[in-house]
Write a protein that holds these residues in place. Structure first.
Motif, short mmCIF file in Angstrom:
data_model
loop_
_atom_site.label_atom_id
_atom_site.label_comp_id
_atom_site.label_asym_id
_atom_site.label_seq_id
_atom_site.Cartn_x
_atom_site.Cartn_y
_atom_site.Cartn_z
N ASN A 193 4.01 10.52 -6.01
CA ASN A 193 5.32 11.04 -6.39
C ASN A 193 6.12 9.96 -7.14
N PRO A 194 5.70 9.60 -8.36
CA PRO A 194 6.41 8.55 -9.08
C PRO A 194 7.82 9.00 -9.47
N PRO A 195 8.75 8.05 -9.58
CA PRO A 195 10.11 8.40 -10.01
C PRO A 195 10.09 8.97 -11.42
N ALA A 227 0.83 -1.20 0.00
CA ALA A 227 0.00 0.00 0.00
C ALA A 227 0.87 1.26 0.00
N LYS A 228 1.97 1.23 0.76
CA LYS A 228 2.87 2.39 0.80
C LYS A 228 3.51 2.62 -0.57
N ILE A 229 3.93 1.53 -1.23
CA ILE A 229 4.51 1.64 -2.57
C ILE A 229 3.48 2.21 -3.55
N ASP A 230 2.26 1.68 -3.50
CA ASP A 230 1.21 2.17 -4.39
C ASP A 230 0.94 3.66 -4.17
N GLU A 231 0.92 4.07 -2.90
CA GLU A 231 0.68 5.48 -2.58
C GLU A 231 1.80 6.36 -3.12
N LEU A 232 3.04 5.93 -2.93
CA LEU A 232 4.18 6.71 -3.42
C LEU A 232 4.21 6.77 -4.95
N LEU A 233 3.82 5.68 -5.60
CA LEU A 233 3.78 5.67 -7.06
C LEU A 233 2.72 6.62 -7.59
N GLN A 234 1.62 6.76 -6.87
CA GLN A 234 0.57 7.68 -7.31
C GLN A 234 0.92 9.13 -7.01
N ALA A 281 8.74 -13.55 4.41
CA ALA A 281 10.05 -12.94 4.67
C ALA A 281 10.69 -12.44 3.38
N GLN A 282 10.60 -13.24 2.33
CA GLN A 282 11.15 -12.82 1.03
C GLN A 282 10.35 -11.65 0.47
N SER A 283 9.04 -11.68 0.67
CA SER A 283 8.18 -10.61 0.18
C SER A 283 8.56 -9.29 0.84
N VAL A 284 8.75 -9.31 2.15
CA VAL A 284 9.13 -8.09 2.88
C VAL A 284 10.47 -7.57 2.36
N GLN A 285 11.39 -8.48 2.08
CA GLN A 285 12.71 -8.08 1.59
C GLN A 285 12.59 -7.41 0.21
N VAL A 286 11.85 -8.02 -0.69
CA VAL A 286 11.69 -7.48 -2.05
C VAL A 286 10.94 -6.15 -2.02
N LEU A 287 9.89 -6.08 -1.21
CA LEU A 287 9.14 -4.83 -1.11
C LEU A 287 9.99 -3.73 -0.47
N GLY A 288 10.87 -4.11 0.44
CA GLY A 288 11.79 -3.15 1.04
C GLY A 288 12.74 -2.57 0.00
N GLU A 289 13.19 -3.41 -0.93
CA GLU A 289 14.06 -2.93 -2.01
C GLU A 289 13.31 -1.90 -2.86
N ALA A 290 12.04 -2.18 -3.14
CA ALA A 290 11.24 -1.24 -3.94
C ALA A 290 11.08 0.09 -3.20
N LEU A 291 10.84 0.02 -1.89
CA LEU A 291 10.69 1.25 -1.10
C LEU A 291 12.00 2.04 -1.07
N GLU A 292 13.14 1.34 -0.96
CA GLU A 292 14.43 2.02 -0.97
C GLU A 292 14.66 2.74 -2.29
N LEU A 293 14.30 2.09 -3.39
CA LEU A 293 14.44 2.74 -4.70
C LEU A 293 13.57 4.00 -4.80
N LEU A 294 12.35 3.88 -4.28
CA LEU A 294 11.45 5.05 -4.32
C LEU A 294 11.98 6.18 -3.46
N GLU A 295 12.48 5.87 -2.29
CA GLU A 295 12.98 6.91 -1.40
C GLU A 295 14.26 7.53 -1.96
N ALA A 296 15.08 6.74 -2.63
CA ALA A 296 16.32 7.26 -3.20
C ALA A 296 16.04 8.16 -4.40
N SER A 297 14.91 7.96 -5.07
CA SER A 297 14.61 8.74 -6.27
C SER A 297 13.93 10.06 -5.96
N GLU A 298 13.63 10.31 -4.70
CA GLU A 298 12.96 11.57 -4.33
C GLU A 298 13.87 12.75 -4.45
#
Length: 81
Positions: A36-38, A27-34, A64-81
């Motif tokens: 403030n998309p990169p 949900a956080k990724i979806d919100e950020l994509l809507q 556990a793997q899902s949280v790791q992969v989603l964390g990578e996506a969140l890191e990419l989004l935060e780095a692109s701000e």
């Protein structure tokens, strides 16, 4: 025997915590994509791919793997701000 029961309970509890974390991350990724998309199309594609992979892992029960992969996506989004 008590230790085994405690270990089993702890493992079961921690798995359910991971399971609840995945939808919040998605949900956080979806919100950020809507909101403030990169601006970089490559980063956007990577985030979308990781988000989809995280959802697939979540649905398969690999929380556990899902949280790791989603964390990578969140890191990419935060780095692109």
């Amino acid at each position: 025997m008590r230790r085994l029961a405690a270990l089993f309970t702890a493992a079961l509890f921690s798995t359910s915590l991971w399971a609840m974390h995945c939808p919040a991350d998605m949900a956080k990724i979806d919100e950020l994509l809507q909101s403030n998309p990169p601006s970089d199309a490559t980063v956007l594609a990577q985030v979308q791919q990781l988000r989809a992979e995280g959802e697939t892992l979540h649905k398969a029960g690999n929380h556990a793997q899902s949280v790791q992969v989603l964390g990578e996506a969140l890191e990419l989004l935060e780095a692109s701000e």
